[in-house]
Motif scaffolding. Sequence first.
Motif, PDB file in Angstrom:
ATOM      1  N   LYS A 112       0.827  -1.207   0.000  1.00  0.00           N
ATOM      2  CA  LYS A 112       0.000   0.000   0.000  1.00  0.00           C
ATOM      3  C   LYS A 112       0.859   1.255   0.000  1.00  0.00           C
ATOM      4  O   LYS A 112       0.575   2.207  -0.722  1.00  0.00           O
ATOM      5  CB  LYS A 112      -0.931   0.024   1.215  1.00  0.00           C
ATOM      6  CG  LYS A 112      -2.114  -0.887   1.109  1.00  0.00           C
ATOM      7  CD  LYS A 112      -2.967  -0.754   2.359  1.00  0.00           C
ATOM      8  CE  LYS A 112      -4.084  -1.761   2.374  1.00  0.00           C
ATOM      9  NZ  LYS A 112      -4.867  -1.674   3.618  1.00  0.00           N
ATOM     10  N   SER A 113       1.896   1.269   0.826  1.00  0.00           N
ATOM     11  CA  SER A 113       2.750   2.458   0.893  1.00  0.00           C
ATOM     12  C   SER A 113       3.483   2.680  -0.425  1.00  0.00           C
ATOM     13  O   SER A 113       3.696   3.813  -0.838  1.00  0.00           O
ATOM     14  CB  SER A 113       3.740   2.362   2.053  1.00  0.00           C
ATOM     15  OG  SER A 113       4.766   1.442   1.773  1.00  0.00           O
ATOM     16  N   MET A 114       3.855   1.600  -1.096  1.00  0.00           N
ATOM     17  CA  MET A 114       4.517   1.711  -2.395  1.00  0.00           C
ATOM     18  C   MET A 114       3.533   2.258  -3.437  1.00  0.00           C
ATOM     19  O   MET A 114       3.860   3.166  -4.198  1.00  0.00           O
ATOM     20  CB  MET A 114       5.059   0.352  -2.831  1.00  0.00           C
ATOM     21  CG  MET A 114       5.845   0.391  -4.122  1.00  0.00           C
ATOM     22  SD  MET A 114       6.531  -1.212  -4.570  1.00  0.00           S
ATOM     23  CE  MET A 114       5.050  -2.154  -4.902  1.00  0.00           C
ATOM     24  N   ASP A 115       2.314   1.715  -3.455  1.00  0.00           N
ATOM     25  CA  ASP A 115       1.299   2.156  -4.418  1.00  0.00           C
ATOM     26  C   ASP A 115       0.894   3.614  -4.193  1.00  0.00           C
ATOM     27  O   ASP A 115       0.676   4.356  -5.145  1.00  0.00           O
ATOM     28  CB  ASP A 115       0.059   1.268  -4.343  1.00  0.00           C
ATOM     29  CG  ASP A 115       0.321  -0.146  -4.840  1.00  0.00           C
ATOM     30  OD1 ASP A 115       1.316  -0.353  -5.570  1.00  0.00           O
ATOM     31  OD2 ASP A 115      -0.462  -1.052  -4.483  1.00  0.00           O
ATOM     32  N   ARG A 116       0.802   4.010  -2.944  1.00  0.00           N
ATOM     33  CA  ARG A 116       0.348   5.367  -2.607  1.00  0.00           C
ATOM     34  C   ARG A 116       1.496   6.362  -2.485  1.00  0.00           C
ATOM     35  O   ARG A 116       1.265   7.540  -2.235  1.00  0.00           O
ATOM     36  CB  ARG A 116      -0.464   5.329  -1.318  1.00  0.00           C
ATOM     37  CG  ARG A 116      -1.730   4.526  -1.499  1.00  0.00           C
ATOM     38  CD  ARG A 116      -2.508   4.412  -0.244  1.00  0.00           C
ATOM     39  NE  ARG A 116      -3.682   3.571  -0.492  1.00  0.00           N
ATOM     40  CZ  ARG A 116      -4.361   2.973   0.454  1.00  0.00           C
ATOM     41  NH1 ARG A 116      -4.005   3.104   1.719  1.00  0.00           N
ATOM     42  NH2 ARG A 116      -5.401   2.231   0.163  1.00  0.00           N
ATOM     43  N   ASN A 117       2.726   5.856  -2.596  1.00  0.00           N
ATOM     44  CA  ASN A 117       3.909   6.711  -2.627  1.00  0.00           C
ATOM     45  C   ASN A 117       4.078   7.531  -1.344  1.00  0.00           C
ATOM     46  O   ASN A 117       4.282   8.741  -1.388  1.00  0.00           O
ATOM     47  CB  ASN A 117       3.864   7.611  -3.860  1.00  0.00           C
ATOM     48  CG  ASN A 117       5.230   8.118  -4.225  1.00  0.00           C
ATOM     49  OD1 ASN A 117       6.236   7.480  -3.947  1.00  0.00           O
ATOM     50  ND2 ASN A 117       5.267   9.270  -4.859  1.00  0.00           N
ATOM     51  N   TYR A 118       3.966   6.868  -0.176  1.00  0.00           N
ATOM     52  CA  TYR A 118       4.225   7.589   1.059  1.00  0.00           C
ATOM     53  C   TYR A 118       5.319   6.915   1.884  1.00  0.00           C
ATOM     54  O   TYR A 118       5.694   5.784   1.640  1.00  0.00           O
ATOM     55  CB  TYR A 118       2.961   7.827   1.881  1.00  0.00           C
ATOM     56  CG  TYR A 118       2.170   6.621   2.330  1.00  0.00           C
ATOM     57  CD1 TYR A 118       0.956   6.326   1.736  1.00  0.00           C
ATOM     58  CD2 TYR A 118       2.603   5.805   3.379  1.00  0.00           C
ATOM     59  CE1 TYR A 118       0.211   5.236   2.154  1.00  0.00           C
ATOM     60  CE2 TYR A 118       1.858   4.724   3.793  1.00  0.00           C
ATOM     61  CZ  TYR A 118       0.665   4.449   3.186  1.00  0.00           C
ATOM     62  OH  TYR A 118      -0.058   3.376   3.612  1.00  0.00           O
TER      63      TYR A 118
END
Length: 73
Positions: free
Chosen positions: A7-13
């Motif tokens: 999720k963090s990779m997909d949302r770039n955070y």
Amino acid sequence: MRIDLMKSMDRNYFLDMMYISKGGAISKRRIKVLQVGEVSFRAYCYLRKSNRTFKIDNILALVPVTSRERIVV
């Protein structure tokens, strides 16, 4: 944990991560996830200022960094 990394990779955070090394040392790192595999993942580590590979099983905690925390000096 793997789903949170994806999720963090997909949302770039960014994430704050508590991690235990194979030698038993615990460290807190701010990371940006670059790639997620089955047992490990690649991330840019702001503590070491380089791309690193981490084992997913060695993660103790993951906390997303909110935008408010990013702008505080």
